[in-house]
Write a protein that holds these residues in place. Sequence first.
Motif, PDB file in Angstrom:
ATOM      1  N   LEU A 126       1.842   9.461  -7.539  1.00  0.00           N
ATOM      2  CA  LEU A 126       1.017   9.319  -6.346  1.00  0.00           C
ATOM      3  C   LEU A 126       0.160  10.570  -6.137  1.00  0.00           C
ATOM      4  N   LYS A 127       0.742  11.726  -6.328  1.00  0.00           N
ATOM      5  CA  LYS A 127      -0.005  12.967  -6.131  1.00  0.00           C
ATOM      6  C   LYS A 127      -1.205  13.056  -7.075  1.00  0.00           C
ATOM      7  N   LYS A 128      -1.038  12.597  -8.300  1.00  0.00           N
ATOM      8  CA  LYS A 128      -2.151  12.615  -9.242  1.00  0.00           C
ATOM      9  C   LYS A 128      -3.292  11.731  -8.748  1.00  0.00           C
ATOM     10  N   GLN A 129      -2.949  10.602  -8.172  1.00  0.00           N
ATOM     11  CA  GLN A 129      -3.977   9.709  -7.639  1.00  0.00           C
ATOM     12  C   GLN A 129      -4.698  10.345  -6.460  1.00  0.00           C
ATOM     13  N   ILE A 130      -3.942  11.067  -5.606  1.00  0.00           N
ATOM     14  CA  ILE A 130      -4.549  11.698  -4.441  1.00  0.00           C
ATOM     15  C   ILE A 130      -5.508  12.790  -4.875  1.00  0.00           C
ATOM     16  N   VAL A 131      -5.146  13.570  -5.910  1.00  0.00           N
ATOM     17  CA  VAL A 131      -6.011  14.626  -6.427  1.00  0.00           C
ATOM     18  C   VAL A 131      -7.337  14.043  -6.888  1.00  0.00           C
ATOM     19  N   GLU A 132      -7.259  12.891  -7.535  1.00  0.00           N
ATOM     20  CA  GLU A 132      -8.468  12.250  -8.037  1.00  0.00           C
ATOM     21  C   GLU A 132      -9.253  11.567  -6.932  1.00  0.00           C
ATOM     22  N   GLU A 133      -8.632  11.471  -5.704  1.00  0.00           N
ATOM     23  CA  GLU A 133      -9.265  10.844  -4.556  1.00  0.00           C
ATOM     24  C   GLU A 133      -9.706   9.417  -4.858  1.00  0.00           C
ATOM     25  N   THR A 134      -8.866   8.691  -5.626  1.00  0.00           N
ATOM     26  CA  THR A 134      -9.153   7.296  -5.904  1.00  0.00           C
ATOM     27  C   THR A 134      -7.926   6.493  -5.568  1.00  0.00           C
ATOM     28  N   PRO A 135      -8.104   5.370  -4.880  1.00  0.00           N
ATOM     29  CA  PRO A 135      -6.953   4.545  -4.573  1.00  0.00           C
ATOM     30  C   PRO A 135      -6.372   3.940  -5.824  1.00  0.00           C
ATOM     31  N   ALA A 136      -5.043   3.738  -5.786  1.00  0.00           N
ATOM     32  CA  ALA A 136      -4.377   3.174  -6.956  1.00  0.00           C
ATOM     33  C   ALA A 136      -4.881   1.777  -7.225  1.00  0.00           C
ATOM     34  N   SER A 137      -5.188   1.521  -8.464  1.00  0.00           N
ATOM     35  CA  SER A 137      -5.659   0.192  -8.826  1.00  0.00           C
ATOM     36  C   SER A 137      -4.488  -0.750  -8.964  1.00  0.00           C
ATOM     37  N   ALA A 138      -4.793  -2.010  -8.957  1.00  0.00           N
ATOM     38  CA  ALA A 138      -3.740  -3.020  -9.094  1.00  0.00           C
ATOM     39  C   ALA A 138      -3.023  -2.883 -10.422  1.00  0.00           C
ATOM     40  N   ASP A 139      -3.768  -2.449 -11.474  1.00  0.00           N
ATOM     41  CA  ASP A 139      -3.131  -2.311 -12.783  1.00  0.00           C
ATOM     42  C   ASP A 139      -2.209  -1.114 -12.837  1.00  0.00           C
ATOM     43  N   ALA A 140      -2.537  -0.089 -12.018  1.00  0.00           N
ATOM     44  CA  ALA A 140      -1.733   1.132 -12.093  1.00  0.00           C
ATOM     45  C   ALA A 140      -0.401   0.983 -11.392  1.00  0.00           C
ATOM     46  N   GLN A 141      -0.331   0.117 -10.390  1.00  0.00           N
ATOM     47  CA  GLN A 141       0.887   0.025  -9.598  1.00  0.00           C
ATOM     48  C   GLN A 141       2.120  -0.387 -10.393  1.00  0.00           C
ATOM     49  N   PRO A 142       2.058  -1.393 -11.266  1.00  0.00           N
ATOM     50  CA  PRO A 142       3.253  -1.733 -12.042  1.00  0.00           C
ATOM     51  C   PRO A 142       3.737  -0.587 -12.907  1.00  0.00           C
ATOM     52  N   ALA A 143       2.780   0.195 -13.468  1.00  0.00           N
ATOM     53  CA  ALA A 143       3.187   1.318 -14.317  1.00  0.00           C
ATOM     54  C   ALA A 143       3.932   2.360 -13.506  1.00  0.00           C
ATOM     55  N   ILE A 144       3.437   2.619 -12.302  1.00  0.00           N
ATOM     56  CA  ILE A 144       4.112   3.590 -11.446  1.00  0.00           C
ATOM     57  C   ILE A 144       5.464   3.056 -11.017  1.00  0.00           C
ATOM     58  N   ALA A 145       5.491   1.804 -10.607  1.00  0.00           N
ATOM     59  CA  ALA A 145       6.741   1.215 -10.132  1.00  0.00           C
ATOM     60  C   ALA A 145       7.805   1.213 -11.211  1.00  0.00           C
ATOM     61  N   ALA A 146       7.378   1.088 -12.470  1.00  0.00           N
ATOM     62  CA  ALA A 146       8.363   1.051 -13.550  1.00  0.00           C
ATOM     63  C   ALA A 146       9.140   2.346 -13.640  1.00  0.00           C
ATOM     64  N   ARG A 147       8.537   3.443 -13.176  1.00  0.00           N
ATOM     65  CA  ARG A 147       9.198   4.744 -13.248  1.00  0.00           C
ATOM     66  C   ARG A 147      10.338   4.869 -12.244  1.00  0.00           C
ATOM     67  N   THR A 148      10.386   3.935 -11.282  1.00  0.00           N
ATOM     68  CA  THR A 148      11.422   4.010 -10.258  1.00  0.00           C
ATOM     69  C   THR A 148      12.684   3.268 -10.652  1.00  0.00           C
ATOM     70  N   THR A 149      12.655   2.564 -11.773  1.00  0.00           N
ATOM     71  CA  THR A 149      13.757   1.667 -12.117  1.00  0.00           C
ATOM     72  C   THR A 149      15.075   2.397 -12.259  1.00  0.00           C
ATOM     73  N   GLU A 150      15.066   3.540 -12.934  1.00  0.00           N
ATOM     74  CA  GLU A 150      16.329   4.245 -13.204  1.00  0.00           C
ATOM     75  C   GLU A 150      17.013   4.638 -11.907  1.00  0.00           C
ATOM     76  N   CYS A 151      16.242   5.141 -10.937  1.00  0.00           N
ATOM     77  CA  CYS A 151      16.847   5.627  -9.688  1.00  0.00           C
ATOM     78  C   CYS A 151      17.226   4.479  -8.776  1.00  0.00           C
ATOM     79  N   LEU A 152      16.433   3.423  -8.745  1.00  0.00           N
ATOM     80  CA  LEU A 152      16.633   2.371  -7.773  1.00  0.00           C
ATOM     81  C   LEU A 152      17.601   1.278  -8.244  1.00  0.00           C
ATOM     82  N   SER A 153      17.853   1.219  -9.547  1.00  0.00           N
ATOM     83  CA  SER A 153      18.708   0.154 -10.057  1.00  0.00           C
ATOM     84  C   SER A 153      20.170   0.391  -9.715  1.00  0.00           C
TER      85      SER A 153
END
Length: 466
Positions: free
Chosen positions: A439-466
């Motif tokens: 998320l911080k990388k997206q904020i630095v670029e000042e661009t909202p997360a695209s629909a394609d980027a969200q699944p990639a980011i969400a995939a990184r949460t699997t280990e902690c949230l599972s």
Amino acid sequence: MQDQKLSVIEKLGYGAGDMAVNVVISSMMLIITFFYTDVYGLKPQDVALLFILVRMIDAVADPLMGTITDRRTTRWGRYRPYFLIMAVPFGISVFLTFTTPDLSYNLKLVWAYATYLLVMLVFTAVTIPYISLIGVLTADPQERLSANGYRLFFAKVAAFLVTIAVPQLAAVWGRTSSLAAGYKWAMGLMGLMATLLFLFCFFSTTERIQHQVDRKPLREQWRLLLRNDQWLVLAAVCVVGTIGYVIRGSVAAYYAKYYLHGDAAMMSAFMATGVTAAILAMVASTWITKAYCKIKLFRYSQLLVGVLSMLMYVLVKPGDITLAFVLYFLISFVVDLHAPVFWSAIAEAVDYGHARMGKRVSGLAFGGISFCQKAGMGIAGAIVGWLLAGFNYVPDRPQSSFTLTGIALMLTIIPGAFHVLMGGLMYRYRITDDYYQQLKKQIVEETPASADAQPAIAARTTECLS
């Protein structure tokens, strides 16, 4: 946005701010109900109405204060100037709230309404900037957790002073006049301490991060905030958790006095046991989250509170002092393991909304959380008053078995159910540390997360949230 390390002095200063804030929060959660019923002489049902009306009125001021902090900045920063401006009014309002003029019952109610509303409004004016401050001190999530560990440690020290020092000082200083006068001067001392702590917080902290806040109409800010699903989860968690926390804290004095047959010293010791456990929890949480998923800790700790609460209700009988102290310590320790995670998560949820929608809503987001906290406090205060009346509580008299059972339920099963719900709600929260780095990388670029980027980011949460 660059990560920033905080010095120990700055963390101490940041923690001092919350110690000042918690002079009010702790007194409102732990002793104000007992003070109003057993010292000032108000009826429980009147106290219930007082809490819910004043806190709901005051809660409206929280989002407004959030928008004010978003729109104004100075050479000292966006949030810190309020600590300097409001430090003295804060201390005075605390003193007046615990001042008890000798009036007719109706005028006593008028005084209670006026002073309680005053302290809540002043509290809002300084607390909204304070809880927003962590978002501009550092962008490093571990530094935020560490700073919040300091913050919450000092918050519990304030609670410790309110629960230990205030009742004892009130008893000593009230010997020559009245217990009410003792409470007035004891809380006046706490108000003076809070004033000095806010000044220390102002002079020892630095706002490093300058977010560009859009000048959006309030209606648009609300629309953006309500689209932030992670903020909505935290808002619901805040309301539910505050209700459970305040119900348990408010009835602790009654439980020690009537259920355990204790005197003023035992009341102080019982409440201090809970606060001591909470202080240790602050330290433990900061340590645990260095190696263990912060979201899992949040969830499981609150579910465990429900189990411990049920055990305490079943096992502790009237007069079982040792077992009551042990189980109350365990409950209070486990309850507060989540606290550093929650207050760090708010800033992360703001950044989440910024990354998702390309627009930042900060002041209103923090003000909204304070609104939720005060709404929870108001609802809980009303519940406590109504339950005391419903269980036929009469101040300063031996209580019936029916009343004692009600007091036991109010300390254990009833708040425990709210904490179980709180833990369940956190299954919908998904901002892990890995997710937040993206998320911080997206904020630095000042661009909202695209629909394609969200699944990639969400995939990184699997280990902690599972």
